[in-house]
Write an enzyme that holds these catalytic residues in place. Structure first.
Site, PDB file in Angstrom:
ATOM      1  N   HIS A 100       0.727  -1.028   0.076  1.00  0.00           N
ATOM      2  CA  HIS A 100       0.247   0.057  -0.155  1.00  0.00           C
ATOM      3  C   HIS A 100       0.872   1.198   0.109  1.00  0.00           C
ATOM      4  O   HIS A 100       1.831   1.310   0.497  1.00  0.00           O
ATOM      5  CB  HIS A 100      -0.783   0.117   1.059  1.00  0.00           C
ATOM      6  CG  HIS A 100      -2.025   0.918   1.050  1.00  0.00           C
ATOM      7  ND1 HIS A 100      -1.783   2.412   1.567  1.00  0.00           N
ATOM      8  CD2 HIS A 100      -3.300   0.959   0.849  1.00  0.00           C
ATOM      9  CE1 HIS A 100      -2.865   3.038   1.269  1.00  0.00           C
ATOM     10  NE2 HIS A 100      -4.020   2.249   0.755  1.00  0.00           N
ATOM     11  N   GLU A 172      -3.895   2.205  -7.024  1.00  0.00           N
ATOM     12  CA  GLU A 172      -4.316   3.378  -6.298  1.00  0.00           C
ATOM     13  C   GLU A 172      -3.522   4.409  -6.542  1.00  0.00           C
ATOM     14  O   GLU A 172      -2.493   4.538  -5.850  1.00  0.00           O
ATOM     15  CB  GLU A 172      -4.196   2.647  -4.803  1.00  0.00           C
ATOM     16  CG  GLU A 172      -5.049   1.695  -4.443  1.00  0.00           C
ATOM     17  CD  GLU A 172      -5.499   1.579  -2.809  1.00  0.00           C
ATOM     18  OE1 GLU A 172      -6.459   1.627  -2.747  1.00  0.00           O
ATOM     19  OE2 GLU A 172      -4.383   1.826  -2.017  1.00  0.00           O
ATOM     20  N   GLY A 178      -7.311   9.101   0.119  1.00  0.00           N
ATOM     21  CA  GLY A 178      -7.749  10.033   1.321  1.00  0.00           C
ATOM     22  C   GLY A 178      -7.787  11.446   1.131  1.00  0.00           C
ATOM     23  O   GLY A 178      -8.165  12.214   1.871  1.00  0.00           O
TER      24      GLY A 178
HETATM   25  P1  13P Z   1      -9.671   6.128   0.607  1.00  0.00           P
HETATM   26  O1  13P Z   1     -10.846   5.261   0.134  1.00  0.00           O
HETATM   27  O2  13P Z   1      -9.932   6.592   1.975  1.00  0.00           O
HETATM   28  O3  13P Z   1      -9.367   7.349  -0.374  1.00  0.00           O
HETATM   29  O4  13P Z   1      -8.389   5.256   0.729  1.00  0.00           O
HETATM   30  C1  13P Z   1      -7.968   4.214  -0.357  1.00  0.00           C
HETATM   31  C2  13P Z   1      -6.905   3.385  -0.137  1.00  0.00           C
HETATM   32  O5  13P Z   1      -6.040   3.813   0.192  1.00  0.00           O
HETATM   33  C3  13P Z   1      -7.508   1.919   0.048  1.00  0.00           C
HETATM   34  O6  13P Z   1      -6.479   1.030   0.210  1.00  0.00           O
END
Ligand code: 13P
Length: 258
Positions: A100, A172, A178
């Site tokens: 991540h 991602e 976030g």
């Molecule tokens: P958010 O959905 O809070 O943007 O986070 C995404 C994420 O990092 C999932 O692993």
């Protein structure tokens, strides 16, 4: 292979949230809401280590699978604070998030350690959710594809054609995590299709077509359906919106109906 033949997977990544009683309540709330997804969409809760046992117990007999948020690559030994793949398997965990961007950004995770963790997870029988994604700066410099190609190649080094079938890739974009800034469906589709192309190069077309690729980054109840409708987006890795049963369920239902 058509998108409909791939496994759709909606996974919550709880990050560093929820005590055990809070975890129990949230999962008990989610369970009946997503029960209709069974056999159609895989629903996973990736939770902090301290919540794993609770999550396994609460979800027993339901269609919710449990995932961890990280795993160490050694089998055992002097690695203070780390958790091995065998330990996760023994608790009843099925999936594990690896690489991540928060691990890469705050905890010195590199493509090399992501690769080692992925191999260790697979060897123990876990299904890794391997995260890739470009920084805002890298997108602005127009090197998104180079960054993604490099991550895919390094993170999946020595992952066999057989084993890749148990790997989920999560795209991602770091700038969307976030932040409330979601990649547009077109941007997300473009990169997910590019990831599939890289998988075809590393393995073959048929294998690439069988791998589930998720989008993650501010996916929520309002934007999920449009993102999940894209031909190469097979699911979502959800942060903030996975902490609320109703919002998470709307995303699961978007996948069920998509
Ligand atoms: P958010 O959905 O809070 O943007 O986070 C995404 C994420 O990092 C999932 O692993």
């Amino acid at each position: 292979m058509k998108k409909s033949a791939r496994k759709a997977i909606i996974a919550g990544n709880w990050k560093m949230n929820k005590t055990r009683p809070e975890a129990k309540t949230l999962l008990e709330d989610i369970k009946p809401l997503v029960a209709n997804a069974e056999g159609n969409v895989e629903v996973i809760a990736c939770v902090p280590f301290t919540n794993l046992e609770t999550a396994v117990n609460v979800t027993a007999g339901s269609n919710i699978k449990v995932g961890a948020e990280n795993v160490h690559f050694e089998k055992s030994g002097a690695y203070t604070g780390e958790i091995s793949a065998d330990m996760l398997v023994e608790v009843g965990v099925e999936y594990v998030v690896i690489g991540h961007s928060e691990r890469r950004q705050y905890f010195g995770e590199t493509d090399e350690t992501v690769n080692k963790r992925t191999l260790a997870a697979l060897e123990a029988g876990l299904k890794p959710i391997v995260c890739v994604g470009e920084l805002k700066w890298e997108r602005e410099c127009n090197i998104t594809e180079e960054v993604i190609a490099r991550q895919i190649k390094l993170d999946l080094w020595k992952v066999s054609k057989e084993a890749i079938k148990n790997v989920v890739i999560a795209y991602e974009p770091v700038w969307a995590i976030g932040t409330g800034l979601t990649a547009s469906p077109e941007q997300a589709q473009e990169v997910c299709a590019f990831i599939r192309k890289q998988l075809a190069k590393l393995y073959d077309e048929e294998t690439a077509e069988s791998v589930t690729i998720q989008y993650g980054g501010s996916m929520n109840a309002a934007n999920a359906a449009e993102l999940l409708a894209q031909p190469d987006i097979d699911g979502g890795l959800i942060g903030g919106a996975s902490l609320k049963a109703d919002a998470f369920n709307v995303i699961v239902q978007a996948a069920v109906n998509g």
